[in-house]
Design an enzyme around this catalytic site. Structure first.
Site, PDB file in Angstrom:
ATOM      1  CG  ASP A  68      13.817  17.654 -17.451  1.00 35.99           C
ATOM      2  OD1 ASP A  68      14.838  17.646 -18.616  1.00 35.99           O
ATOM      3  OD2 ASP A  68      12.994  18.543 -17.747  1.00 35.99           O
ATOM      4  CG  ASP A  70      13.950  14.100 -21.587  1.00 37.79           C
ATOM      5  OD1 ASP A  70      13.318  14.369 -20.488  1.00 37.79           O
ATOM      6  OD2 ASP A  70      14.094  15.090 -22.393  1.00 37.79           O
ATOM      7  CG  ASP A 144      16.449  20.376 -31.171  1.00 37.57           C
ATOM      8  OD1 ASP A 144      17.474  19.641 -30.677  1.00 37.57           O
ATOM      9  OD2 ASP A 144      15.755  20.918 -30.172  1.00 37.57           O
TER      10      ASP A 144
END
Length: 439
Positions: A68, A70, A144
């Site tokens: 996907d 983002d 992260d």
């Protein structure tokens, strides 16, 4: 060193992000999905900044197909939502917008503030709610791993790298942004994500990033089971489940995620069965064939169900109630850690309950089993058991032939019905015949 070299070549100050123009990388806007391009264009036309970010940029640079796309923007969720005909604001910990473009859902996040000091936390340091917005640079600092902090501007086709993610991709290293222990405490799911990304992308977890994982593994117990389940699904359906499970054990995470996994893998038959199930799943994912999460979890937990059932049989319980009680016990223990949905557990129960029924090859039982909606999944499970050496290979071969045979062949294949009910009927018929008056 590579990062400093790029900065010197491009004449950038030490604190500035690395901006790599389209002539220095292979990524083009045509590689993005229609939905991601549409979202970025609409946001930009409305006067906002909009970049594709995270895993999509990372995967495209590694010649992988992103699952996907983002988008990160400086627009607030309440500014984003009105720009799209179909859009929803979701999330409690951090508000996001899901913009629905055709059949595609694009996740749009607002740049987050780097200062999480005022965020709501639990006693272990996990962030519970954090809706503080900030700049793109601060947003990159809150990501992260460095390889997930790469921003792609579809308008200029420029890659913006704040933390050396491009260099780490070239070195095949997974490195945490900031202090690893603090970041893991903020969100313990990052430990599972580190294992999944390392296995999926063939990266080595950097030593400082890896060091706190074993010590902090118990923190996963305090994460909502639904989040753990979602991450485990991503891990097991990544196409690299075998490598992920091995690394989970190496990092000391398996007990905190699948409490029964270590027990299973200590049994010779259990280890062969689980290893084969994971290998078959990886093969199906890599060849774009459908994969059932229910089947996979049923395989992972089958030997615990089997062990619990045998323990009850040894105490004198009948087979069917023993199997039902064993399923309840295993699922109750597992669902404390993973929020496996009722739909999945119902399917798992059907698959498990079918296994003794495959032993019954007389009378009408094979026909009734063949008509079951879950027959194919149950048979595949039997085939997996036979391939691992647990089930009789002759039994699997019989069912393989029976399901494809014509009506006459099926009838000829049936074995004598030795079920207790059939025996009682035969005994009653003999008794009735003996008691009947002679003509």
């Amino acid at each position: 060193m590579i990062k400093r070299f790029f900065r010197r070549v491009l004449g950038l100050p030490a604190h500035a992000p690395l901006r790599v123009g389209r002539d220095r990388h292979p990524l083009r806007r045509e590689a993005l999905s229609h939905g991601a391009l549409k979202v970025c264009d609409v946001l930009r036309e409305a006067g906002h900044t909009a970049h594709v970010v995270g895993g999509a940029v990372r995967d495209l640079l590694l010649d992988l197909e992103p699952k996907d796309f983002d988008v990160a923007t400086n627009a607030r969720p309440e500014q984003v939502k009105p720009l799209f005909r179909r859009a929803l604001i979701i999330g409690r910990r951090f508000r996001l917008v899901h913009a629905i473009i055709g059949q595609e859902t694009v996740e749009v996040s607002t740049f987050r503030s780097a200062d999480a000091g005022n965020a709501d936390r639990d006693e272990h340091g996990r962030v519970l709610r954090d809706n503080v917005f900030g700049s793109e640079e601060e947003d990159a600092r809150r990501r992260d791993f460095t390889v997930n902090a790469l921003y792609f501007d579809p308008a200029s086709e420029e890659i913006i790298d704040y933390h050396g993610g491009l260099a780490d991709l070239r070195k095949r290293v997974l490195r945490m942004i900031g202090d690893p222990e603090t970041r893991y405490r903020e969100d313990p799911i990052r430990m599972l994500r580190a294992v999944r990304l390392a296995a999926k992308l063939g990266l080595t977890i950097e030593s400082a990033t890896r060091a706190p994982i074993r010590k902090l593994a118990p923190l996963i117990e305090h994460v909502p089971p639904a989040r753990v389940f979602d991450e485990m699904l991503k891990l097991l359906l990544s196409g690299h489940a075998s490598a992920c499970v091995r690394q989970l054990r190496e990092e000391g995470l398996s007990k905190g995620v699948l409490p029964l996994l270590d027990v299973i893998l200590e049994q010779p038959l259990g280890e062969r069965f689980v290893t084969l199930a994971l290998a078959q799943t990886d093969e199906r994912v890599r060849t774009d064939r459908p994969v059932s999460p229910a089947f996979l979890f049923a395989a992972l937990l089958w030997h615990e169900v089997l062990a619990a059932s045998k323990a009850r049989l040894a105490k004198g319980e009948r087979p069917a109630p023993a199997l039902e009680a064993a399923m309840d016990k295993v699922l109750d223990a597992q669902c404390e850690k993973l929020a496996i949905t009722r739909k999945l557990t119902a399917t798992m129960r059907e698959v498990w309950a079918m296994q003794p029924r495959f032993e019954q090859r007389g009378g009408q039982r094979p026909y009734r089993l063949l008509e079951s909606p879950r027959f194919r999944m149950g048979y595949d499970f039997l085939a997996l058991r036979a391939a691992s050496g647990e089930a009789n290979a002759e039994l699997e071969a019989w069912w393989r032939a029976f399901q494809h045979a014509d009506a006459d062949t099926r009838k000829a294949m049936l074995l004598p019905d030795t079920s207790p009910r059939k025996k009682r009927r035969r005994r009653r018929r003999r008794q009735d015949a003996a008691a009947a008056p002679q003509a």
